[in-house]
Design an enzyme around this catalytic site. Sequence first.
Site, short mmCIF file in Angstrom:
data_model
loop_
_atom_site.label_atom_id
_atom_site.label_comp_id
_atom_site.label_asym_id
_atom_site.label_seq_id
_atom_site.Cartn_x
_atom_site.Cartn_y
_atom_site.Cartn_z
N ASP A 1 3.03 -6.09 -6.69
CA ASP A 1 1.83 -5.82 -5.88
C ASP A 1 2.19 -4.78 -4.81
O ASP A 1 2.86 -5.12 -3.82
CB ASP A 1 1.32 -7.11 -5.22
N GLU B 1 1.90 -2.05 -1.76
CA GLU B 1 1.10 -1.67 -0.59
C GLU B 1 1.21 -0.16 -0.45
O GLU B 1 2.23 0.43 -0.82
CB GLU B 1 1.58 -2.38 0.68
N ASP C 1 -2.84 -1.37 -9.16
CA ASP C 1 -1.45 -1.13 -8.77
C ASP C 1 -0.79 -0.07 -9.65
O ASP C 1 -0.17 0.86 -9.14
CB ASP C 1 -0.65 -2.45 -8.83
N HIS D 1 -2.08 -9.05 2.07
CA HIS D 1 -1.77 -7.61 2.09
C HIS D 1 -0.32 -7.31 2.46
O HIS D 1 0.01 -6.17 2.76
CB HIS D 1 -2.72 -6.81 2.99
N ASP E 1 1.78 -11.19 -1.35
CA ASP E 1 0.76 -11.08 -2.40
C ASP E 1 1.38 -11.36 -3.78
O ASP E 1 0.83 -12.12 -4.59
CB ASP E 1 0.12 -9.68 -2.41
P1 AMP Z 1 -3.74 -5.23 -1.53
O1 AMP Z 1 -2.85 -5.41 -2.71
O2 AMP Z 1 -5.06 -5.87 -1.59
O3 AMP Z 1 -2.95 -5.63 -0.32
O4 AMP Z 1 -4.04 -3.68 -1.40
C1 AMP Z 1 -3.14 -2.66 -1.78
C2 AMP Z 1 -3.42 -1.44 -0.96
O5 AMP Z 1 -4.80 -1.08 -1.10
C3 AMP Z 1 -3.21 -1.58 0.53
O6 AMP Z 1 -1.86 -1.41 0.90
C4 AMP Z 1 -4.08 -0.45 1.04
O7 AMP Z 1 -3.47 0.78 0.87
C5 AMP Z 1 -5.27 -0.51 0.11
N1 AMP Z 1 -6.31 -1.38 0.67
C6 AMP Z 1 -6.51 -2.68 0.44
N2 AMP Z 1 -7.56 -3.15 1.14
C7 AMP Z 1 -8.04 -2.10 1.84
C8 AMP Z 1 -9.12 -1.92 2.75
N3 AMP Z 1 -9.91 -2.92 3.07
N4 AMP Z 1 -9.31 -0.68 3.27
C9 AMP Z 1 -8.51 0.34 2.93
N5 AMP Z 1 -7.49 0.24 2.08
C10 AMP Z 1 -7.24 -0.96 1.53
MG MG Z 2 -1.13 -6.41 -1.71
#
Ligand code: AMP
Ligand code: MG
Length: 354
Positions: A130, A132, A232, A289, A294
């Site tokens: 996952d 970031e 991803d 996040h 995650d």
């Molecule tokens: P996640 O796996 O949901 O943590 O998201 C992976 C990546 O997507 C994060 O590190 C951000 O770069 C982007 N991302 C996730 N949620 C948001 C959000 N609400 N606004 C902007 N970018 C986001």
């Molecule tokens: Mg994540």
Amino acid sequence: MASSNMTSHNENSLVETKKTSKSSKNHTYDLDWIKNTNAKPFFTDDRYLLKKPITDQGCQKRLSKYNGLVNRLVPEQIDEELKKRQLSTSGEIKIRRIRLKHYYKAQLTFGCENPFKMIQQHFEYIAIIDFEATCDNNQGNNYPHEIIEFPIVLIDAKQQIIVDKFQSYCRPTIKPILSNFCTELTGIEQHQVDNAPTFPEVLHNVESWLNERNLLSSNKRRCAFATDGPWDFAKFLRMQCRFNSISYPRWAKKWINIRKEFANFYSLQRCGIGKMLESLGLIFDGRHHSGLDDSMNIARIALELIKDGCVLLLNDGVRASDPKFIDLNISNDKTEDFDEEESPQNDSLVVLDE
Ligand code: AMP
Ligand code: MG
């Protein structure tokens, strides 16, 4: 085929009982009639168990009667039946009901008690990833997301446990300064990425780590990669490889999309990690996040699927010919088309803006 000699129970009486029931709570029911049958396995060692429809007509009929009966049980009765079979009673009622139905389907398939013990996973290991990435609150569609955290959580599918972890931060080079929004969202601080290697070096370290464990072996059943959704690999990893002018890794061309598998297996709407855990009666452990947290939580969901008899298979991937990827324009990526035969569960293409 086994169906002809499977009946020793009066199924009609069962149906009659249920037809006259307004609520099954105060009426007798009998889900144990399968015990009286001489069921024989009609798929032996079928790794796609529970995903294929049952073709044998006798078994099909029995399954639909059983499922109808399960549909009419109240939650207390469902739990009673789950306990009798030493199955988990956690999760929302829809999941508990499906668990009971899958168990019976497995019982019909293998013709034995404890049929989940007969199920073999297709892959020895499942590596959950996952990422970031850099982001901002008013980012447009063309925001250059760079990967800033690369975690892996490794599941031993046979033992049904997490056996290893990897984590590295990555230093972004297009936008080296993280936005406040990104730090707040991911918990990743500026100094953590400043002191980290850039993505190509991290990818090299990742591949060394995988090779040390023989996880990039030519044996296709050794290890599969899994993510929450298509983004991803299909979005972040592809973008990053384009930024660094490096080939898209072969091992990431097909993956297990856990969100899709979860929705298919439990017949629920697709939803995020928190909601999937909640439906299973679990709570998110750690920080949303954070790439590693995650990944750990996605691994917990994958383990629940495995325990409920789901055989995890590749169900998502990238297609070189897909117009969605043309604008990603990776010149040196020799992407092959998705191999349907190898992965019978593949039922859709990657959808980036899902
Ligand atoms: P996640 O796996 O949901 O943590 O998201 C992976 C990546 O997507 C994060 O590190 C951000 O770069 C982007 N991302 C996730 N949620 C948001 C959000 N609400 N606004 C902007 N970018 C986001
Ligand atoms: Mg994540």
